[in-house]
Write an enzyme that holds these catalytic residues in place. Sequence first.
Site, PDB file in Angstrom:
ATOM      1  N   GLY A  74       0.815  -1.212   0.000  1.00  0.00           N
ATOM      2  CA  GLY A  74       0.000   0.000   0.000  1.00  0.00           C
ATOM      3  C   GLY A  74       0.851   1.266   0.000  1.00  0.00           C
ATOM      4  N   GLN A 182      -8.133  -0.211   2.950  1.00  0.00           N
ATOM      5  CA  GLN A 182      -9.060  -0.718   3.972  1.00  0.00           C
ATOM      6  C   GLN A 182     -10.422  -1.079   3.385  1.00  0.00           C
ATOM      7  OE1 GLN A 182      -8.506  -1.317   7.264  1.00  0.00           O
ATOM      8  NE2 GLN A 182      -6.410  -0.562   7.263  1.00  0.00           N
ATOM      9  N   SER A 202      -3.381  -3.306  -0.874  1.00  0.00           N
ATOM     10  CA  SER A 202      -2.319  -3.995  -0.141  1.00  0.00           C
ATOM     11  C   SER A 202      -2.809  -5.380   0.271  1.00  0.00           C
ATOM     12  CB  SER A 202      -1.937  -3.189   1.102  1.00  0.00           C
ATOM     13  OG  SER A 202      -1.019  -3.923   1.870  1.00  0.00           O
ATOM     14  N   HIS A 204      -1.826  -7.653   2.424  1.00  0.00           N
ATOM     15  CA  HIS A 204      -1.866  -8.156   3.811  1.00  0.00           C
ATOM     16  C   HIS A 204      -3.044  -7.616   4.616  1.00  0.00           C
ATOM     17  CE1 HIS A 204      -0.193  -4.817   6.425  1.00  0.00           C
ATOM     18  NE2 HIS A 204       0.261  -4.387   5.267  1.00  0.00           N
ATOM     19  N   CYS A 328       1.300   2.434  12.856  1.00  0.00           N
ATOM     20  CA  CYS A 328       2.494   3.175  12.483  1.00  0.00           C
ATOM     21  C   CYS A 328       2.851   4.246  13.501  1.00  0.00           C
ATOM     22  CB  CYS A 328       2.290   3.836  11.126  1.00  0.00           C
ATOM     23  SG  CYS A 328       1.320   2.819  10.031  1.00  0.00           S
TER      24      CYS A 328
HETATM   25  C1  LIG Z   1      -1.994  -0.452   5.825  1.00  0.00           C
HETATM   26  C2  LIG Z   1      -2.335   0.758   5.035  1.00  0.00           C
HETATM   27  C3  LIG Z   1      -1.431   1.304   4.115  1.00  0.00           C
HETATM   28  C4  LIG Z   1      -0.017   0.767   3.947  1.00  0.00           C
HETATM   29  O1  LIG Z   1       0.005  -0.477   3.334  1.00  0.00           O
HETATM   30  P1  LIG Z   1       1.348  -1.357   3.429  1.00  0.00           P
HETATM   31  O2  LIG Z   1       1.099  -2.507   2.511  1.00  0.00           O
HETATM   32  O3  LIG Z   1       1.461  -1.787   4.858  1.00  0.00           O
HETATM   33  O4  LIG Z   1       2.479  -0.501   2.987  1.00  0.00           O
HETATM   34  C5  LIG Z   1      -1.826   2.392   3.370  1.00  0.00           C
HETATM   35  N1  LIG Z   1      -3.046   2.925   3.518  1.00  0.00           N
HETATM   36  C6  LIG Z   1      -3.953   2.437   4.380  1.00  0.00           C
HETATM   37  C7  LIG Z   1      -5.300   3.061   4.479  1.00  0.00           C
HETATM   38  C8  LIG Z   1      -3.628   1.339   5.178  1.00  0.00           C
HETATM   39  O5  LIG Z   1      -4.515   0.869   6.045  1.00  0.00           O
END
Ligand SMILES: *Cc1c(COP(=O)(O)O)cnc(C)c1O
Length: 397
Positions: A74, A182, A202, A204, A328
Site C-alpha cells: 500500500g 481498507q 495492499s 496483507h 504506524c
Molecule cells: C496499511 C495501510 C497502508 C499501507 O500499506 P502497506 O502494505 O502496509 O504498505 C496504506 N493505507 C492504508 C489506508 C492502510 O490501512
Amino acid sequence: MGEKRIIYLDHAATTPVKPSVADTMWSCMNTHFGNPSSIYRIARESRNAIETSRAQVAKAVGAEPGEIFFTSGGSESDNWAIKGVAFANRKKGNHIITSAIEHHAVLHTCQYLEKEGFTVTYLPVDHYGLIDPADLERAITDKTILISIMYANNEIGTIEPVAELGAIARKHKIPFHTDAVQAIGNVPIDVRTQNIDLLSLSAHKFYGPKGCGALYIRKGTRIDNLIHGGGQENRRRAGTENIAAIVGMGKAIGLATADIEWHNTQIRTLRDRLLNGILEKIPHARLNGHPEKRLPSNINISFEFIEGESMLLWLDDEGICASTGSACTSGSLEPSHVLLAIGLPHEVAHGSLRLTLGDANTEADVDFVLEVLPKVVSRLRAMSPLYKGEKEEKRNV
Ligand SMILES: *Cc1c(COP(=O)(O)O)cnc(C)c1O
C-alpha cells in the site's frame, strides 16, 4: 498447561494469511522459479501465474488487467500514484488536494512534495470523519493536478463518498486517486462507475501476504515511474516480481470480494454485539467515526479519563490484541491526527481504542472482551486523578 488464548482484534493493522492462500503460495514457490522476463518455458509459466493474478485483481475492482501494476504494498502504491502524477504534470500545475485524515503513506508523501515546490490543500472533515464534496469543489484551482482521498479510514472506519468525489474530479478533468487499502472486500469497488483513475491496494489487509500490493492506473493517465530499472510491469515498475506473493494476492482478493454482502453481515453482527456491550457496560465512552457509513469490522471508541497505551498493555496481558489508532504511530506521544481532525480534544484522543474484527473472530471472543475491558477501564480510571475529580464534581451537583 495449554497456551494462552489469543484474541486478535487488530485486523486493520494486518490480517493472518488464509490457509488456502498460503497453500497456493507454497505450491507456487515450489513450481515456479523461472524469471518471468526470460523466454524459455519455465519462465513463461511464472509469467502466466502473474497474469492470472493480475486478471483476478482487475476483476475485483472492475479494471482491465493491463491497468493493474504489482507493487511492494500500500505504501509504495500511494507513493507511486502521488509522486508519479505530480511529477508527470508539473508543467500543468503544482496543486494537490488531499484530506487531513489520510494514511501517513499519503500525508508524508504530500509533505515531501511541498518541499519540492508543490502546494497541498488538506481538506477538513466533519466530526464523523466525512469529507464534504462541496469543500473539494471549492478547493480546485486551474493549477490542481491531483486529488487523493482515501476510500475508507484505517483508524475510525469512516467510508468517504468516493463516487461523488470522483465525479467532481472527472468534471474538472483532474486525476483522482483513492487509497482503498481498507475498503477492498468491505465495499463493492468499481473504478469505472466510481470515476477512479488510480487506486491503491495492499494484500496483507485482506488475508494475503505482506510486502505485496497493486496500483490500478486507468489507461491514459499521465504518470511517471517511481522505481526505475528493468522493463517489468509493462515498463512501469522495475524489479523481478515476487511471484509467490503476487499469486497469493490474486487468490486472496478473489476470496475477499466473492460475497461481500454475506461477509459484512457476519462481521457487522459480531461488531455490533461488541460495540453495544461496551457502550452498555462502560460509562463515559463514545464511538468515533460515522455510525452507519463505516467499515463493518471497525470499532473506534474513546474512554474519558484514561490513557490508551496503558489500556493496550492490560489487554495484551489478557491475550487481547488491540490498537490505539494506526500501528504506524504507536509508541509516539502525539495523539492520532485522525482523532484530532474529527475534533476530539487531545486528552480524549489519548484514551481511544481501536478494535477491528476479522473472519476468525467468534461470539466467545467478543464475550471475553466484554468481560475483561470494563475491568481494565475501571482499574485505570481508579488510578486517574482526572476521574477522581469528575466523581467529586458529580457528588457536589
Ligand atoms: C496499511 C495501510 C497502508 C499501507 O500499506 P502497506 O502494505 O502496509 O504498505 C496504506 N493505507 C492504508 C489506508 C492502510 O490501512
